[in-house]
Design a protein around this motif. Structure first.
Motif, PDB file in Angstrom:
ATOM      1  N   PRO A  78       0.956  -1.267  -0.061  1.00 48.74           N
ATOM      2  CA  PRO A  78       0.183  -0.006  -0.068  1.00 48.74           C
ATOM      3  C   PRO A  78       0.964   1.035   0.102  1.00 48.74           C
ATOM      4  CG  PRO A  78       0.005  -0.980   2.026  1.00 48.74           C
ATOM      5  CD  PRO A  78       0.740  -1.852   1.276  1.00 48.74           C
ATOM      6  N   GLU A  79       0.476   2.175  -0.730  1.00 51.38           N
ATOM      7  CA  GLU A  79       1.001   3.686  -0.908  1.00 51.38           C
ATOM      8  C   GLU A  79       0.592   4.368   0.266  1.00 51.38           C
ATOM      9  OE1 GLU A  79       0.527   4.255  -5.060  1.00 51.38           O
ATOM     10  OE2 GLU A  79       0.638   6.388  -4.535  1.00 51.38           O
ATOM     11  N   ARG A  80      -0.512   4.046   0.702  1.00 46.64           N
ATOM     12  CA  ARG A  80      -1.045   4.743   2.043  1.00 46.64           C
ATOM     13  C   ARG A  80      -1.325   3.896   3.132  1.00 46.64           C
ATOM     14  NH1 ARG A  80      -6.922   7.173   0.879  1.00 46.64           N
ATOM     15  NH2 ARG A  80      -7.623   5.814   2.513  1.00 46.64           N
ATOM     16  N   ALA A  81      -1.158   4.538   4.465  1.00 43.63           N
ATOM     17  CA  ALA A  81      -1.441   3.962   5.616  1.00 43.63           C
ATOM     18  C   ALA A  81      -2.618   2.638   5.471  1.00 43.63           C
ATOM     19  CB  ALA A  81      -1.327   4.588   6.613  1.00 43.63           C
ATOM     20  N   VAL A  82      -3.570   3.222   5.249  1.00 40.06           N
ATOM     21  CA  VAL A  82      -5.029   2.485   5.015  1.00 40.06           C
ATOM     22  C   VAL A  82      -5.309   2.382   3.749  1.00 40.06           C
ATOM     23  CG1 VAL A  82      -7.327   2.497   5.857  1.00 40.06           C
ATOM     24  CG2 VAL A  82      -5.544   3.528   7.482  1.00 40.06           C
ATOM     25  N   PRO A  83      -5.401   1.326   3.106  1.00 36.11           N
ATOM     26  CA  PRO A  83      -5.850   1.070   1.730  1.00 36.11           C
ATOM     27  C   PRO A  83      -7.457   1.642   1.586  1.00 36.11           C
ATOM     28  CG  PRO A  83      -4.862  -0.909   2.477  1.00 36.11           C
ATOM     29  CD  PRO A  83      -5.034   0.060   3.604  1.00 36.11           C
ATOM     30  N   LEU A  84      -7.659   1.909   0.325  1.00 36.00           N
ATOM     31  CA  LEU A  84      -8.951   2.552   0.062  1.00 36.00           C
ATOM     32  C   LEU A  84      -9.908   1.247   0.381  1.00 36.00           C
ATOM     33  CD1 LEU A  84      -8.579   4.761  -2.951  1.00 36.00           C
ATOM     34  CD2 LEU A  84      -9.574   5.415  -0.851  1.00 36.00           C
ATOM     35  N   ARG A  85     -11.018   1.603   0.698  1.00 40.93           N
ATOM     36  CA  ARG A  85     -11.924   0.378   1.034  1.00 40.93           C
ATOM     37  C   ARG A  85     -13.081   0.504  -0.180  1.00 40.93           C
ATOM     38  NH1 ARG A  85     -14.983   1.960   6.486  1.00 40.93           N
ATOM     39  NH2 ARG A  85     -14.470   3.887   5.311  1.00 40.93           N
ATOM     40  N   ILE A  86     -13.020  -0.708  -0.665  1.00 37.86           N
ATOM     41  CA  ILE A  86     -13.948  -0.646  -2.159  1.00 37.86           C
ATOM     42  C   ILE A  86     -14.982  -1.877  -2.073  1.00 37.86           C
ATOM     43  CG2 ILE A  86     -12.275  -1.948  -3.552  1.00 37.86           C
ATOM     44  CD1 ILE A  86     -13.219  -0.195  -5.840  1.00 37.86           C
ATOM     45  N   ALA A  87     -16.166  -1.853  -2.372  1.00 34.54           N
ATOM     46  CA  ALA A  87     -17.002  -2.841  -2.776  1.00 34.54           C
ATOM     47  C   ALA A  87     -17.702  -3.063  -4.238  1.00 34.54           C
ATOM     48  CB  ALA A  87     -18.065  -2.894  -1.825  1.00 34.54           C
ATOM     49  N   ARG A 102     -25.833   4.848   3.140  1.00 33.24           N
ATOM     50  CA  ARG A 102     -25.363   4.978   4.516  1.00 33.24           C
ATOM     51  C   ARG A 102     -23.932   5.570   4.589  1.00 33.24           C
ATOM     52  NH1 ARG A 102     -27.527  -0.464   4.427  1.00 33.24           N
ATOM     53  NH2 ARG A 102     -25.627  -1.245   4.410  1.00 33.24           N
ATOM     54  N   GLY A 103     -23.604   5.808   3.473  1.00 29.54           N
ATOM     55  CA  GLY A 103     -22.093   6.286   3.604  1.00 29.54           C
ATOM     56  C   GLY A 103     -20.960   5.232   3.840  1.00 29.54           C
ATOM     57  N   GLU A 104     -21.229   4.134   3.593  1.00 30.67           N
ATOM     58  CA  GLU A 104     -20.093   3.315   3.959  1.00 30.67           C
ATOM     59  C   GLU A 104     -19.020   3.170   2.735  1.00 30.67           C
ATOM     60  OE1 GLU A 104     -23.284   0.559   6.680  1.00 30.67           O
ATOM     61  OE2 GLU A 104     -22.026  -0.450   5.029  1.00 30.67           O
ATOM     62  N   LEU A 105     -17.769   2.876   3.252  1.00 27.54           N
ATOM     63  CA  LEU A 105     -16.678   2.647   2.513  1.00 27.54           C
ATOM     64  C   LEU A 105     -16.293   3.769   1.522  1.00 27.54           C
ATOM     65  CD1 LEU A 105     -17.325  -1.247   0.952  1.00 27.54           C
ATOM     66  CD2 LEU A 105     -16.614  -0.172   3.264  1.00 27.54           C
ATOM     67  N   ASP A 106     -14.935   3.734   0.832  1.00 29.01           N
ATOM     68  CA  ASP A 106     -14.688   4.856   0.100  1.00 29.01           C
ATOM     69  C   ASP A 106     -14.965   4.791  -1.430  1.00 29.01           C
ATOM     70  OD1 ASP A 106     -12.896   5.646   2.243  1.00 29.01           O
ATOM     71  OD2 ASP A 106     -11.903   4.017   1.719  1.00 29.01           O
ATOM     72  N   VAL A 107     -15.194   3.689  -1.927  1.00 25.85           N
ATOM     73  CA  VAL A 107     -15.493   3.469  -3.314  1.00 25.85           C
ATOM     74  C   VAL A 107     -16.372   2.320  -3.438  1.00 25.85           C
ATOM     75  CG1 VAL A 107     -14.732   3.082  -5.729  1.00 25.85           C
ATOM     76  CG2 VAL A 107     -13.096   4.082  -3.912  1.00 25.85           C
ATOM     77  N   LEU A 108     -17.546   2.673  -4.282  1.00 23.64           N
ATOM     78  CA  LEU A 108     -18.416   1.531  -4.142  1.00 23.64           C
ATOM     79  C   LEU A 108     -19.027   1.314  -5.960  1.00 23.64           C
ATOM     80  CD1 LEU A 108     -20.504   2.787  -1.152  1.00 23.64           C
ATOM     81  CD2 LEU A 108     -19.629   0.337  -1.468  1.00 23.64           C
ATOM     82  N   LYS A 109     -19.130   0.096  -6.196  1.00 21.10           N
ATOM     83  CA  LYS A 109     -19.909  -0.102  -7.661  1.00 21.10           C
ATOM     84  C   LYS A 109     -21.494  -0.303  -6.922  1.00 21.10           C
ATOM     85  CE  LYS A 109     -20.937  -1.860 -11.600  1.00 21.10           C
ATOM     86  NZ  LYS A 109     -20.405  -3.244 -12.201  1.00 21.10           N
ATOM     87  N   VAL A 110     -22.196   0.677  -7.713  1.00 18.64           N
ATOM     88  CA  VAL A 110     -23.780   0.766  -7.170  1.00 18.64           C
ATOM     89  C   VAL A 110     -24.528   0.784  -8.772  1.00 18.64           C
ATOM     90  CG1 VAL A 110     -23.289   1.796  -5.157  1.00 18.64           C
ATOM     91  CG2 VAL A 110     -23.775   3.129  -7.171  1.00 18.64           C
ATOM     92  N   ASP A 165     -27.387  -5.048  -4.550  1.00 17.23           N
ATOM     93  CA  ASP A 165     -28.447  -4.428  -3.486  1.00 17.23           C
ATOM     94  C   ASP A 165     -27.836  -4.027  -2.271  1.00 17.23           C
ATOM     95  OD1 ASP A 165     -31.244  -3.939  -2.914  1.00 17.23           O
ATOM     96  OD2 ASP A 165     -31.152  -5.690  -1.525  1.00 17.23           O
ATOM     97  N   LEU A 166     -26.589  -4.934  -1.549  1.00 15.35           N
ATOM     98  CA  LEU A 166     -25.889  -4.519  -0.502  1.00 15.35           C
ATOM     99  C   LEU A 166     -24.960  -3.357  -0.859  1.00 15.35           C
ATOM    100  CD1 LEU A 166     -24.933  -7.855   0.784  1.00 15.35           C
ATOM    101  CD2 LEU A 166     -26.736  -6.386   1.673  1.00 15.35           C
ATOM    102  N   THR A 167     -24.341  -3.009  -1.814  1.00 12.52           N
ATOM    103  CA  THR A 167     -23.607  -1.767  -2.283  1.00 12.52           C
ATOM    104  C   THR A 167     -24.425  -0.723  -2.384  1.00 12.52           C
ATOM    105  OG1 THR A 167     -23.574  -2.223  -4.596  1.00 12.52           O
ATOM    106  CG2 THR A 167     -21.699  -3.252  -3.219  1.00 12.52           C
ATOM    107  N   ASN A 168     -25.629  -0.890  -3.059  1.00 10.49           N
ATOM    108  CA  ASN A 168     -26.535   0.246  -2.803  1.00 10.49           C
ATOM    109  C   ASN A 168     -26.856   0.860  -1.579  1.00 10.49           C
ATOM    110  OD1 ASN A 168     -26.740   0.192  -5.777  1.00 10.49           O
ATOM    111  ND2 ASN A 168     -28.773  -0.808  -5.810  1.00 10.49           N
ATOM    112  N   GLY A 169     -27.177  -0.280  -0.693  1.00  7.10           N
ATOM    113  CA  GLY A 169     -27.334   0.168   0.772  1.00  7.10           C
ATOM    114  C   GLY A 169     -26.285   0.843   1.504  1.00  7.10           C
ATOM    115  N   MET A 170     -24.959   0.191   1.101  1.00  7.17           N
ATOM    116  CA  MET A 170     -23.549   1.265   1.596  1.00  7.17           C
ATOM    117  C   MET A 170     -23.652   2.328   1.389  1.00  7.17           C
ATOM    118  SD  MET A 170     -20.916  -2.141   0.903  1.00  7.17           S
ATOM    119  CE  MET A 170     -20.982  -4.006   1.866  1.00  7.17           C
ATOM    120  N   ALA A 171     -24.017   2.628   0.259  1.00  5.08           N
ATOM    121  CA  ALA A 171     -23.716   3.852  -0.544  1.00  5.08           C
ATOM    122  C   ALA A 171     -24.896   5.050   0.182  1.00  5.08           C
ATOM    123  CB  ALA A 171     -24.034   4.010  -2.161  1.00  5.08           C
TER     124      ALA A 171
END
Length: 295
Positions: free
Chosen positions: A13-22, A63-71, A55-61
Motif C-alpha cells: 500500500p502506498e497509504r497507511a490505510v488502503p481504500l475500502r472498495i466494494a 449509509r455512507g459506508e466505504l470509500d469506493v463502491l460499484k452501485v 443490492d448491498l452496495t446500494n445500501g452501503m452507499a
C-alpha cells in the motif's frame, strides 16, 4: 452472486490505510478491477476489496459506508450528496439490458407478482417505466429476491414473473422460461441511448485530486484487462460461482466496453435520461443541478 465475501488486498500500500472498495463478484467487475486490486498498476492507491451483491452496495452507499463502491445508477439520487460519480469503471452498453421472464410466452402481468433483485436498481427502474406504458392497470406485488433465486422462483410458480440481469440472459432457457420483454431493447428503441446499469462512485471527502487519481486508476485497470485478458482469468473464474467460462466471457464482452473506459457525452446523457424519467414517475428523487459533474 454473494452477499458478502473474502477481502482481497492490493500489493504494497502506498497509504497507511488502503481504500475500502466494494464491488460484485460478477465477471465484468473482477475483470475490470483485477489489475488494480492486485497491485499491478503503477501509482494506483492500494485497495481493500469486499465483494457484495449490488443490492448491498446500494445500501452501503446510502449509509455512507466505504470509500469506493460499484452501485446501480438507480441508486445515485440517494448517494450523490456524499459520493461523486466516476466517469469510468462502470457498466453501460447496448444489447445488455434486463429481461422479464415468465413460464408462458406472452404472459399478462396485470395484477401479477413479479420478483426483482432490488428496488433500487436500474433494472427495476426500466421495468417500472416499461410497465407504466405497457401493463394496463399495473403489475401487482413486487417481491425482492436474491438474484440467483429469481429464475427458480418463476420456474416453480412461486412468482408469476421475474426481472433478471447479467448472465441470466444466457441461461434462462435452462429453466424452461420465456423472455416476456427485453427491457434494454425497449430502452434503446425509445431513447436511442445505451443502458446505464452499474456506476462507480467515490467519497467526495477524499478531495478532487484524489478523485481524479481514482478515475485514472480505474481507467488504467480497464485498459490493462483489455491488453492482457488472460491475466484476469484466475480472478474472474475464482469468483464466478461455478459459471461456465464461456458464459463468463460472454458476460465480460457485453458489460465491459468503451463506456467502461469513459462515459462520454452519450453515457452521461443516458444516465440523465434514466434518472429524469424515473423522477417524473416518482420512482427516485430528482437530481440537484450539477450532481453528476466530476471534479
Amino acid at each position: 452472486m454473494t452477499s458478502t465475501a473474502d477481502t482481497v488486498s492490493g500489493a504494497a500500500p502506498e497509504r497507511a490505510v488502503p481504500l475500502r472498495i466494494a464491488y460484485s463478484p460478477c465477471p465484468n467487475d473482477t475483470f475490470v478491477f483485477d489489475a488494480w486490486a492486485h497491485g499491478r498498476l503503477a501509482d494506483a492507491p492500494a485497495l481493500d476489496v469486499t465483494f457484495a451483491d449490488i443490492d448491498l452496495t446500494n445500501g452501503m452507499a446510502e449509509r455512507g459506508e466505504l470509500d469506493v463502491l460499484k452501485v446501480s445508477y438507480a441508486a445515485l439520487p440517494w448517494a450523490l450528496d456524499e459520493y461523486a460519480l466516476l466517469p469510468c469503471g462502470g457498466a453501460l452498453g447496448r444489447g445488455c439490458g434486463p429481461l422479464v421472464l415468465s413460464r408462458e410466452p406472452g404472459a399478462d402481468l396485470a395484477g401479477r407478482t413479479v420478483a426483482v433483485p432490488s428496488e433500487r436498481s436500474t433494472a427495476y427502474l426500466l421495468f417500472r417505466l416499461w410497465a407504466a406504458e405497457r401493463v394496463a392497470g399495473g403489475v401487482g406485488s413486487i417481491v425482492v429476491l436474491p438474484f440467483d433465486e429469481i429464475m427458480p422462483a418463476v420456474r416453480d410458480g412461486r412468482v408469476d414473473a421475474g426481472l433478471v440481469i447479467h448472465e441470466a440472459r444466457f441461461t434462462y432457457r435452462n429453466y424452461g422460461l420465456h423472455a416476456l420483454v427485453d427491457l434494454g431493447e425497449h430502452w434503446e428503441t425509445t431513447t436511442g441511448l445505451p443502458i446505464p446499469l452499474g456506476a462507480i462512485i467515490a467519497r467526495r471527502s477524499l478531495g478532487a485530486a484524489a478523485l481524479r487519481r481514482l478515475a485514472e486508476a480505474a481507467r488504467a485497470s480497464v485498459r490493462a484487462a483489455w491488453a492482457d485478458p488472460d491475466a484476469s482469468r484466475p480472478y474472474v473464474l475464482a469468483h464466478a460461482q461455478e459459471m461456465d467460462p464461456a458464459v463468463a466471457d460472454q458476460h465480460i464482452a457485453l458489460y465491459v466496453n468503451e463506456f467502461t473506459a469513459d462515459l462520454g457525452e452519450e453515457g452521461y446523457a443516458a444516465v440523465r435520461t434514466l434518472l429524469s424519467r424515473a423522477a417524473d414517475e416518482g420512482l427516485v428523487p430528482p437530481l440537484a443541478p450539477g450532481a453528476l459533474a466530476f471534479p
